[in-house]
Structure formats: C-alpha cells, structure tokens
Design an enzyme around this catalytic site. Structure first.
Site, short mmCIF file in Angstrom:
data_model
loop_
_atom_site.label_atom_id
_atom_site.label_comp_id
_atom_site.label_asym_id
_atom_site.label_seq_id
_atom_site.Cartn_x
_atom_site.Cartn_y
_atom_site.Cartn_z
N LYS A 147 0.86 -1.21 0.00
CA LYS A 147 0.00 0.00 0.00
C LYS A 147 0.89 1.25 0.00
O LYS A 147 0.66 2.17 -0.77
CB LYS A 147 -0.86 0.00 1.25
CG LYS A 147 -1.54 1.32 1.57
CD LYS A 147 -2.45 1.27 2.77
CE LYS A 147 -1.76 1.44 4.08
NZ LYS A 147 -1.39 2.82 4.45
N ASN A 148 1.90 1.26 0.86
CA ASN A 148 2.69 2.49 1.06
C ASN A 148 3.74 2.73 -0.02
O ASN A 148 4.41 3.75 0.00
CB ASN A 148 3.31 2.50 2.46
CG ASN A 148 2.26 2.68 3.53
OD1 ASN A 148 1.10 3.00 3.23
ND2 ASN A 148 2.62 2.44 4.78
N ARG A 165 -5.31 10.53 4.46
CA ARG A 165 -4.37 11.63 4.64
C ARG A 165 -3.18 11.55 3.68
O ARG A 165 -2.54 12.54 3.39
CB ARG A 165 -3.91 11.74 6.08
CG ARG A 165 -3.20 10.53 6.61
CD ARG A 165 -2.78 10.77 8.02
NE ARG A 165 -2.30 12.10 8.21
CZ ARG A 165 -1.11 12.54 7.81
NH1 ARG A 165 -0.31 11.73 7.18
NH2 ARG A 165 -0.75 13.77 8.03
N CYS A 181 -5.15 12.04 12.78
CA CYS A 181 -5.90 10.79 12.68
C CYS A 181 -5.76 10.12 14.05
O CYS A 181 -5.19 10.69 14.98
CB CYS A 181 -5.33 9.91 11.57
SG CYS A 181 -3.76 9.19 12.02
N ARG A 227 -0.14 14.16 13.09
CA ARG A 227 0.32 13.96 11.71
C ARG A 227 0.55 15.30 10.98
O ARG A 227 -0.05 15.59 9.98
CB ARG A 227 -0.66 13.10 10.92
CG ARG A 227 -1.12 11.83 11.60
CD ARG A 227 -0.05 10.79 11.79
NE ARG A 227 0.46 10.21 10.56
CZ ARG A 227 -0.09 9.19 9.91
NH1 ARG A 227 -1.20 8.68 10.35
NH2 ARG A 227 0.45 8.70 8.80
N ASP A 276 4.58 0.38 12.12
CA ASP A 276 3.37 -0.28 11.59
C ASP A 276 3.26 -1.74 12.01
O ASP A 276 2.26 -2.39 11.71
CB ASP A 276 3.34 -0.19 10.06
CG ASP A 276 3.16 1.24 9.59
OD1 ASP A 276 3.34 1.50 8.40
OD2 ASP A 276 2.84 2.09 10.44
N ILE A 332 7.63 6.81 17.16
CA ILE A 332 7.27 7.51 15.93
C ILE A 332 6.00 8.34 16.10
O ILE A 332 5.98 9.53 15.80
CB ILE A 332 7.10 6.52 14.74
CG1 ILE A 332 8.35 5.64 14.57
CG2 ILE A 332 6.75 7.27 13.45
CD1 ILE A 332 9.60 6.38 14.13
N ARG A 384 -8.56 -0.75 4.77
CA ARG A 384 -7.71 0.32 4.21
C ARG A 384 -6.36 -0.23 3.80
O ARG A 384 -5.74 0.27 2.87
CB ARG A 384 -7.51 1.43 5.27
CG ARG A 384 -8.77 2.18 5.62
CD ARG A 384 -8.43 3.41 6.42
NE ARG A 384 -7.33 4.12 5.76
CZ ARG A 384 -6.62 5.08 6.34
NH1 ARG A 384 -6.89 5.44 7.57
NH2 ARG A 384 -5.66 5.70 5.71
C1 EPZ Z 1 4.14 6.90 6.57
O1 EPZ Z 1 3.34 7.89 7.18
C2 EPZ Z 1 3.25 5.68 6.40
N1 EPZ Z 1 2.13 6.02 5.51
C3 EPZ Z 1 2.72 5.24 7.77
O2 EPZ Z 1 1.95 4.05 7.56
C4 EPZ Z 1 3.92 4.90 8.67
O3 EPZ Z 1 3.44 4.55 9.94
C5 EPZ Z 1 4.83 6.13 8.77
O4 EPZ Z 1 5.24 6.55 7.44
C6 EPZ Z 1 6.09 5.85 9.58
O5 EPZ Z 1 6.79 4.80 9.00
C7 EPZ Z 1 2.37 6.03 4.17
O6 EPZ Z 1 3.46 5.79 3.69
C8 EPZ Z 1 1.19 6.36 3.30
P1 EPZ Z 1 6.11 10.26 8.74
P2 EPZ Z 1 3.89 9.43 7.23
O7 EPZ Z 1 5.96 11.54 8.01
O8 EPZ Z 1 4.73 9.72 6.08
C9 EPZ Z 1 6.34 13.51 12.15
C10 EPZ Z 1 0.11 2.63 7.80
O9 EPZ Z 1 -0.36 2.03 8.79
N2 EPZ Z 1 6.19 14.50 11.08
O10 EPZ Z 1 7.28 9.39 8.41
O11 EPZ Z 1 2.69 10.30 7.50
C11 EPZ Z 1 5.10 12.65 12.33
O12 EPZ Z 1 4.16 13.30 13.18
C12 EPZ Z 1 0.55 4.07 7.92
O13 EPZ Z 1 0.27 2.11 6.67
C13 EPZ Z 1 6.26 15.84 11.40
O14 EPZ Z 1 6.43 16.23 12.55
O15 EPZ Z 1 4.78 9.39 8.54
C14 EPZ Z 1 5.64 11.39 12.93
O16 EPZ Z 1 5.81 11.58 14.32
C15 EPZ Z 1 0.28 4.63 9.30
N3 EPZ Z 1 6.13 16.76 10.40
C16 EPZ Z 1 7.03 11.26 12.29
O17 EPZ Z 1 7.33 12.56 11.75
C17 EPZ Z 1 5.94 16.39 9.08
O18 EPZ Z 1 5.85 17.28 8.20
C18 EPZ Z 1 7.11 10.26 11.15
O19 EPZ Z 1 6.04 10.54 10.29
C19 EPZ Z 1 5.86 15.01 8.79
C20 EPZ Z 1 6.00 14.09 9.79
#
Ligand code: EPZ
Length: 421
Positions: free
Chosen positions: A22-23, A92, A116, A121, A304, A326, A396
């Site tokens: 998916k990702n 999202r 979420c 996020r 995840d 995370i 999802r």
């Molecule tokens: C991706 O989400 C994945 N989703 C998530 O999978 C996964 O849990 C996550 O990466 C971590 O591996 C997709 O790829 C579609 P991040 P993402 O930006 O990109 C903070 C699932 O179950 N952050 O790497 O949204 C954030 O709050 C989903 O398949 C900021 O502060 O995650 C988090 O604490 C859930 N500012 C950390 O970074 C930003 O601008 C990592 O988030 C962006 C992120």
C-alpha cells in the site's frame, strides 16, 4: 458494516501470498501526475486507500481504470489541481499529490489532512521543503494553497526522516531546475520503489534508500509501466500470526531484505525463521520469549508492526517493554486488547506487557488500520470467539486478510451486519 468473527486456538499452516505494498503504491500512483500519457501499474493491492487515491486522481481529470491488480492511468486530460477536503479527510496520504501538482501544474490546492487516530500527523516538513524549492505556500480555510513560477533545486534538511515528506519533496524536485539534496531523508523500501519508478520515467535521482538523496532536475518525464513491490507490513503481520499460533507458514512473494528487523525480533521471541529468495517460512514454538522493542525509522523496527508484536508479547513468558517512538498516540489498541485478558500498562510512549497464559475471546472494536490487525491476531490466539467490528479500518491496508488466514486453517469469517438504527 462488516464484522470479522474468529474462533481462536487453531495453529496456522500452509502457504500464503503477500500482495503489493500500500505504502509504495500510494506515492507511485500520485507520481503519474508528473507526466502526460498512459501509465500501467501491476500488483496494485485492492484496498480502500488505493480506491481513495484513484478517485482523487480521476477528480483531477485523469482517466483511471482498474483491471484486477493492474491499474491503468491516463493523465493526458489532467487539468485540476485541487484535492478537496471530502477526499483528503478519507485518506491523509492524499497529501502526496502536493509535490507532483506543483512540479507539473505549478500550483496546487490541497486540503490539510488533519490528524488521525494515531497522532496529529503534521505536514510542516513537507511545506518547509516546498517553500525552499521556491513555492509560495498559503494556509487558508483548511487548505494548503501553493504556487510557483518554476521550482528551483535546494538543500533540504528534514528534522525527522518523514516518509511521505521525503516522497513529496522527491516528486517536487524531479522537474525543478538545478539540484536538490534531501538530507536526513527517510530510507524505507517504499522510498527506493518510488525513486525507481521516477528514474524509469526519466528522472535523475541518486541515493534513494540512504539518508542523502540527490535529485538533478530534468525538463520532462514520460509515462511508464511498473510493478509494485511486496507489502512488508502484510508479510510481517502474517509472520506474527504463524509465531503466535505455534504454526508453520510459508509467506510467499515477499522481500526478506525488507523484513530484517521483523525476522530478528521474531527469532529473539523464539520463532524459527527460514529465509528464501522471495519467501520466508515461520515456525512458531510453544514458548514465546518476552523481548523489548523500540519503533524507529527504517531500517529500525517499523511502527506499523508495533500493535501486531504487542499481541505476541501479551502471551510471552515474562515482561516486555514496547517503546513507540514515531507516533504520539499509537497505543489505542491496548484498551481493546485488555478486554481480551492482556496485562498491559501504558506509561507515556512505553507499554509494559506482562505475558499471560491465555487470552479470552471478546467483542472488540477496531480504531485504526494496524490496531484492527492486532485484534484479529489476538482472536486467533484467544480461547473462545472474538468479534471485531468496524473492520473498514482493516480494509484500508489489508486485502482479504480473513480469507488468507482461513486459507491457513484459521476459523475466521466476515459477516455483514445491518447498521443499528
Ligand atoms: C508513513 O506515514 C506511512 N504512511 C505510515 O503508515 C507509517 O506509519 C509512517 O510513514 C512511519 O513509518 C504512508 O506511507 C502512506 P512520517 P507518514 O511523516 O509519512 C512527524 C500505515 O499504517 N512529522 O514518516 O505520514 C510525524 O508526526 C501508515 O500504513 C512531522 O512532525 O509518517 C511522525 O511523528 C500509518 N512533520 C514522524 O514525523 C511532518 O511534516 C514520522 O512521520 C511530517 C511528519
């Protein structure tokens, strides 16, 4: 609304095939915005999140057609640059259209995704990076309004190795003039998969999979045919199911290189794991060892997989500590697991798990994607019947998980329930 009913206590055995990631599929589908023409993507999983991104692309003027696990996208007629709230709130990761829209159409209006269940996020790292590339960013009425004359290469440092942030900026930079360097970039396999497709389209990218990614902008990109990589989180979830039920399962069409941290932790927990070129075989043992776990950016242990591992630890010998580093609110599954007899205490970002001898089946409610998978795993191990409601969360990110588990001998079925008025 569907429910999934599980009669626990059976050991899983046999073979199961993992679907497309998916990702990886989500950013790769949005990358089609970057070039005019006909794209074909194979091994695309049939998931609600994929439906959402396809719906979004078609509202932007793309012609989208699904043929089983193959998706055809014709972006010739793409002429809208807006991702409306009603679409983005459903998923999202729709924020992934922001970078490609700016690169291709020089403007974008994307609803702020909002938080979420698992956390706030934020997307500040996405927006800071785009403004460094020369985009003019406005936040108004719950939307990001971005515009530029022409994106220009820049040095971008991520405070946190954000996965979709790295993907958004990589897609924005491929058509920028000059060189962009992303530092402290995310290193997930899905980043490499996206970079591979962009390079196939004619982009000039080096370093994907490392913390420093260099993108030399090019003038134009072309449409391609590509295949989505296997889903490492689905594979990991099935591996935990085998270990949890003292089963013997071969998980096929996966990439063991992406599963290193999961294999390491499963072996420490006492499972036997045999690694082949494109599959792994997991044999669960009677005794499950309690182990500590910290979720970290790749190649660390994936967040995840945290909820799924928590179920394994809930019936292990002794005490385990899981630290979620995370997301700030990714223990929502704990309250439902406690209703099944687990002994888990939360303190900030740590979960203390005292292994119990037996879980007991109960009616439980899914709250987010990976939490729903953990409730199903708990039902497999529990004595008696477990009914998981709100399984739309599961749909999802998992394609027919109940059918795959039933194929391995689990007593599991999906029933539709009339909505209570
Ligand atoms: C991706 O989400 C994945 N989703 C998530 O999978 C996964 O849990 C996550 O990466 C971590 O591996 C997709 O790829 C579609 P991040 P993402 O930006 O990109 C903070 C699932 O179950 N952050 O790497 O949204 C954030 O709050 C989903 O398949 C900021 O502060 O995650 C988090 O604490 C859930 N500012 C950390 O970074 C930003 O601008 C990592 O988030 C962006 C992120």
């Amino acid at each position: 609304m569907d429910e999934i009913i599980i009669k626990g206590g059976r050991s899983l055995s046999g073979e199961v095939v993992v679907g497309g990631a998916k990702n990886a599929a989500l950013p790769i589908l949005t990358a089609s915005i970057l070039a005019k023409g006909k794209f074909t993507f194979h091994n695309v999983p049939k998931l609600r999140d994929i439906d959402s991104i396809m719906e979004l692309l078609s509202t932007m003027g793309a012609d989208v057609d699904c043929d089983g696990h193959t998706v055809h996208i014709d972006t010739t007629g793409m002429n809208h640059y807006e991702a409306p709230y009603e679409q983005v709130r459903k998923m999202r990761a729709s924020i992934l259209v922001l970078g490609p829209l700016l690169a291709r159409m020089k403007k974008a209006k994307v609803s702020l995704p909002g938080g979420c269940a698992i956390g706030a996020r934020p997307i500040d790292l996405h927006l800071n990076g785009l403004s460094l590339l020369g985009a003019d960013i406005k936040l108004e009425h719950g939307y990001v309004e971005a515009a530029c004359k022409q994106l220009k290469g820049a040095e971008i440092y991520f405070d946190i190795p954000t996965v979709t942030g790295t993907e958004n900026l990589m897609m924005a930079a491929v058509l920028a003039t000059g060189t962009t360097v992303l530092r402290n970039a995310a290193r997930e396999p899905e980043i490499i998969a996206l970079a591979d497709v962009l390079i196939q389209m004619g982009a000039n990218i080096t370093g994907a999979g490392t913390a420093v990614i260099t993108i030399n902008g090019v003038k134009k990109l072309k449409p391609v045919t590509a295949t989505i990589i296997p889903d490492r989180i689905e594979a990991g979830t099935l591996m935990v199911a085998a270990a949890l039920t003292q089963g013997d399962v071969k998980i096929k069409n996966c990439d063991p290189i992406h599963l290193k941290s999961i294999i390491h932790k499963l072996e420490k927990a006492g499972a036997r794991v045999q690694v082949f070129k494109k599959s792994v075989r997991v044999k669960g043992q009677k005794t499950i060892n309690s182990i500590d776990l910290k979720t970290m950016p790749y190649p660390g242990f994936p967040t995840d997989m945290q909820a799924q591992f928590m179920v394994l630890m809930s019936v292990a010998n002794g005490f385990s500590v899981i630290s979620e580093n995370i997301f700030e609110n990714r223990f929502i599954h704990v309250s439902e697991l406690c209703r099944m007899g687990t002994d888990i205490t939360i303190s900030g970002s740590h979960a203390m798990i005292k292994g119990v001898v037996q879980l007991s089946g109960a009616p439980v409610m899914a709250t987010d994607l990976r939490a729903s998978a953990s409730l199903i795993l708990a039902g497999l191990a529990a004595k008696g019947t477990t009914t998981v409601s709100r399984v739309y969360h599961l749909d999802r990110g998992y394609e027919s998980l109940e059918k795959k588990l039933a194929g391995l001998g689990a007593a599991i079925k999906r029933v539709s329930v009339k909505k209570k008025t």
